[in-house]
Design a protein around this motif. Structure first.
Motif, PDB file in Angstrom:
ATOM      1  N   ALA A  69      -4.629  32.057 -51.568  1.00  0.00           N
ATOM      2  CA  ALA A  69      -5.092  30.734 -52.238  1.00  0.00           C
ATOM      3  C   ALA A  69      -3.711  29.812 -52.413  1.00  0.00           C
ATOM      4  O   ALA A  69      -3.825  28.118 -52.591  1.00  0.00           O
ATOM      5  N   GLY A  70      -2.719  30.331 -52.885  1.00  0.00           N
ATOM      6  CA  GLY A  70      -1.494  30.244 -53.299  1.00  0.00           C
ATOM      7  C   GLY A  70      -0.868  28.927 -51.792  1.00  0.00           C
ATOM      8  O   GLY A  70      -0.384  27.918 -51.657  1.00  0.00           O
ATOM      9  N   ARG A  71      -0.527  29.809 -50.751  1.00  0.00           N
ATOM     10  CA  ARG A  71       0.212  29.658 -49.642  1.00  0.00           C
ATOM     11  C   ARG A  71      -0.524  28.282 -49.059  1.00  0.00           C
ATOM     12  O   ARG A  71      -0.450  27.533 -48.766  1.00  0.00           O
ATOM     13  N   ILE A  72      -2.299  28.368 -49.139  1.00  0.00           N
ATOM     14  CA  ILE A  72      -2.609  27.198 -48.665  1.00  0.00           C
ATOM     15  C   ILE A  72      -2.775  26.281 -49.709  1.00  0.00           C
ATOM     16  O   ILE A  72      -2.323  24.800 -49.126  1.00  0.00           O
ATOM     17  N   ALA A  73      -2.578  26.041 -50.554  1.00  0.00           N
ATOM     18  CA  ALA A  73      -2.232  25.100 -51.807  1.00  0.00           C
ATOM     19  C   ALA A  73      -0.595  24.056 -51.130  1.00  0.00           C
ATOM     20  O   ALA A  73      -0.717  23.229 -51.412  1.00  0.00           O
ATOM     21  N   VAL A 175       4.864  25.934 -39.231  1.00  0.00           N
ATOM     22  CA  VAL A 175       4.347  25.224 -40.246  1.00  0.00           C
ATOM     23  C   VAL A 175       4.522  23.480 -39.929  1.00  0.00           C
ATOM     24  O   VAL A 175       3.844  22.665 -40.461  1.00  0.00           O
ATOM     25  N   TYR A 176       5.940  23.418 -39.863  1.00  0.00           N
ATOM     26  CA  TYR A 176       6.460  22.097 -39.768  1.00  0.00           C
ATOM     27  C   TYR A 176       6.428  21.574 -38.382  1.00  0.00           C
ATOM     28  O   TYR A 176       6.298  20.431 -38.428  1.00  0.00           O
ATOM     29  N   SER A 177       5.722  22.086 -37.610  1.00  0.00           N
ATOM     30  CA  SER A 177       5.001  21.830 -35.831  1.00  0.00           C
ATOM     31  C   SER A 177       3.554  20.773 -36.463  1.00  0.00           C
ATOM     32  O   SER A 177       3.968  19.806 -36.614  1.00  0.00           O
ATOM     33  N   VAL A 178       2.484  21.776 -37.609  1.00  0.00           N
ATOM     34  CA  VAL A 178       1.595  20.802 -37.855  1.00  0.00           C
ATOM     35  C   VAL A 178       1.767  19.929 -38.609  1.00  0.00           C
ATOM     36  O   VAL A 178       1.121  18.516 -39.556  1.00  0.00           O
ATOM     37  N   LEU A 179       3.072  20.264 -39.857  1.00  0.00           N
ATOM     38  CA  LEU A 179       3.186  18.427 -40.817  1.00  0.00           C
ATOM     39  C   LEU A 179       3.760  17.222 -40.256  1.00  0.00           C
ATOM     40  O   LEU A 179       3.333  16.810 -40.566  1.00  0.00           O
ATOM     41  N   VAL A 180       3.914  17.513 -38.775  1.00  0.00           N
ATOM     42  CA  VAL A 180       4.506  16.386 -38.055  1.00  0.00           C
ATOM     43  C   VAL A 180       3.148  15.348 -37.679  1.00  0.00           C
ATOM     44  O   VAL A 180       2.710  14.471 -38.004  1.00  0.00           O
ATOM     45  N   THR A 181       1.927  16.106 -37.542  1.00  0.00           N
ATOM     46  CA  THR A 181       0.846  15.634 -37.675  1.00  0.00           C
ATOM     47  C   THR A 181       0.424  15.445 -38.415  1.00  0.00           C
ATOM     48  O   THR A 181      -0.980  14.571 -38.934  1.00  0.00           O
ATOM     49  N   ALA A 182       0.748  16.144 -40.054  1.00  0.00           N
ATOM     50  CA  ALA A 182       0.106  15.749 -41.259  1.00  0.00           C
ATOM     51  C   ALA A 182       0.376  14.076 -41.202  1.00  0.00           C
ATOM     52  O   ALA A 182       0.016  13.041 -41.832  1.00  0.00           O
ATOM     53  N   MET A 183       1.669  13.902 -41.196  1.00  0.00           N
ATOM     54  CA  MET A 183       2.360  12.877 -41.250  1.00  0.00           C
ATOM     55  C   MET A 183       1.849  11.439 -40.259  1.00  0.00           C
ATOM     56  O   MET A 183       1.421  10.199 -40.402  1.00  0.00           O
ATOM     57  N   MET A 195      -3.438  19.790 -43.325  1.00  0.00           N
ATOM     58  CA  MET A 195      -3.037  21.342 -43.431  1.00  0.00           C
ATOM     59  C   MET A 195      -3.495  21.990 -43.918  1.00  0.00           C
ATOM     60  O   MET A 195      -3.804  23.758 -44.497  1.00  0.00           O
ATOM     61  N   LEU A 196      -5.001  21.796 -44.642  1.00  0.00           N
ATOM     62  CA  LEU A 196      -5.715  22.926 -45.093  1.00  0.00           C
ATOM     63  C   LEU A 196      -6.481  23.123 -43.920  1.00  0.00           C
ATOM     64  O   LEU A 196      -7.268  24.447 -43.957  1.00  0.00           O
ATOM     65  N   ALA A 197      -7.213  22.022 -42.821  1.00  0.00           N
ATOM     66  CA  ALA A 197      -7.913  23.091 -41.600  1.00  0.00           C
ATOM     67  C   ALA A 197      -6.791  24.387 -41.199  1.00  0.00           C
ATOM     68  O   ALA A 197      -7.068  24.791 -40.801  1.00  0.00           O
ATOM     69  N   PHE A 198      -5.684  23.337 -41.320  1.00  0.00           N
ATOM     70  CA  PHE A 198      -4.607  24.399 -40.588  1.00  0.00           C
ATOM     71  C   PHE A 198      -4.498  25.621 -40.953  1.00  0.00           C
ATOM     72  O   PHE A 198      -4.631  26.926 -41.309  1.00  0.00           O
ATOM     73  N   GLY A 199      -4.193  25.744 -42.690  1.00  0.00           N
ATOM     74  CA  GLY A 199      -4.156  27.228 -43.326  1.00  0.00           C
ATOM     75  C   GLY A 199      -5.163  27.751 -43.378  1.00  0.00           C
ATOM     76  O   GLY A 199      -5.657  29.383 -43.577  1.00  0.00           O
ATOM     77  N   LEU A 200      -6.756  26.890 -42.989  1.00  0.00           N
ATOM     78  CA  LEU A 200      -8.600  28.273 -42.742  1.00  0.00           C
ATOM     79  C   LEU A 200      -8.237  28.775 -42.007  1.00  0.00           C
ATOM     80  O   LEU A 200      -8.923  30.116 -41.377  1.00  0.00           O
TER      81      LEU A 200
END
Length: 262
Positions: A69-73, A175-183, A195-200
């Motif tokens: 939970a902390g990691r995904i937060a 994580v950085y790869s998916v952060l580009v998608t978040a942008m 990032m929630l979808a990625f974390g799940l």
């Protein structure tokens, strides 16, 4: 900016979690195990190795859940920052090229991640090398916080949540790869959703690693498993790039791509 399809992001997290088995699986397995009284805390290596522990000292389900939970937060916070900043920049510039550029960048990062998992290209490994130096600085703090086995369930859960939140900020190429998608999502709320979808997507693997330990981690380290997962992510990136180049129609393909190019 157009919305981002969350299903492929979830699948990227699911397939890419073989990398989490080496990067994060050790810490959730080691820190969620009750520590025997009188044993001094030892500074783990990076990534944290999973040690074989007697079945009677199994990992705490509460601790594993709190850690994740902390990691995904942390992932969601980073996604909100990335999406909000990108959305603000796009609004100021009012240029569709910003969206198109981010779409290309997001899919190129998926290609890089797929090749990285397949051990065909190790460029993203340079990002994670920075984590070694950062880990040495964080290790004393983590040792002080690692009182899970000697405290109550509630206190231990809070500490595991804090550990997961802290670990979520360590450098990670995936994580950085998916952060580009978040942008690409264009807003703080949508970036957090990405990032929630990625974390799940990464949750089943890391939860299982925390509870099952080293045997599952050894299975995920097999080359055949990494090749299959890397190829799946590589395929997502190539499909997205083909759409960006106008080589593939939308239709049903939209569900397998991150979004729509401008």
């Amino acid at each position: 900016m157009s919305g981002v399809s969350l299903f492929p992001v979830f699948l990227v997290g699911l397939a890419g979690s073989v990398h989490c088995a080496g990067m994060c699986g050790g810490i959730v397995g080691a820190l969620s195990l009750p520590r025997a009284p009188g044993l001094a805390a030892r500074e783990p290596a990076f990534p944290v190795p999973v040690r074989t522990v007697a079945a009677s000292a199994g990992a705490s389900l509460t601790g594993v859940g709190a850690y994740n939970a902390g990691r995904i937060a942390s992932y969601m916070t980073a996604g909100a920052l990335a999406g909000g900043l990108a959305g603000g920049a796009a609004s100021l510039a009012a240029l569709p090229a910003v969206q198109a550029g981010l779409y290309w960048a997001a899919n190129l990062m998926l290609v890089a991640l797929g090749l990285f998992l397949m051990d065909a290209w190790r460029g993203l490994a340079r990002v994670e090398q920075a984590g070694q130096a950062l880990w040495r600085r964080l290790a004393p703090l983590l040792r002080r916080m690692n009182g899970v086995g000697t405290s109550g369930a509630r206190t231990g859960g809070v500490r595991m949540f804090a550990l997961g939140a802290l670990w979520g900020w360590l450098p990670c190429g995936m994580v950085y790869s998916v952060l580009v998608t978040a942008m690409l999502s264009g807003s703080a709320l949508d970036g957090a959703g990405v990032m929630l979808a990625f974390g799940l997507g990464t949750l089943p693997m890391l939860a299982a690693l925390g509870l099952a330990g080293g045997r599952l981690r050894a299975l995920m380290a097999r080359r055949a498993v990494r090749l299959c997962c890397g190829f799946a992510i590589l395929a997502f990136g190539i499909l997205g790039l083909a759409r960006a180049a106008g080589g593939l129609p939308a239709g049903w393909m939209h569900g397998l791509c991150l979004g729509s190019p401008a």
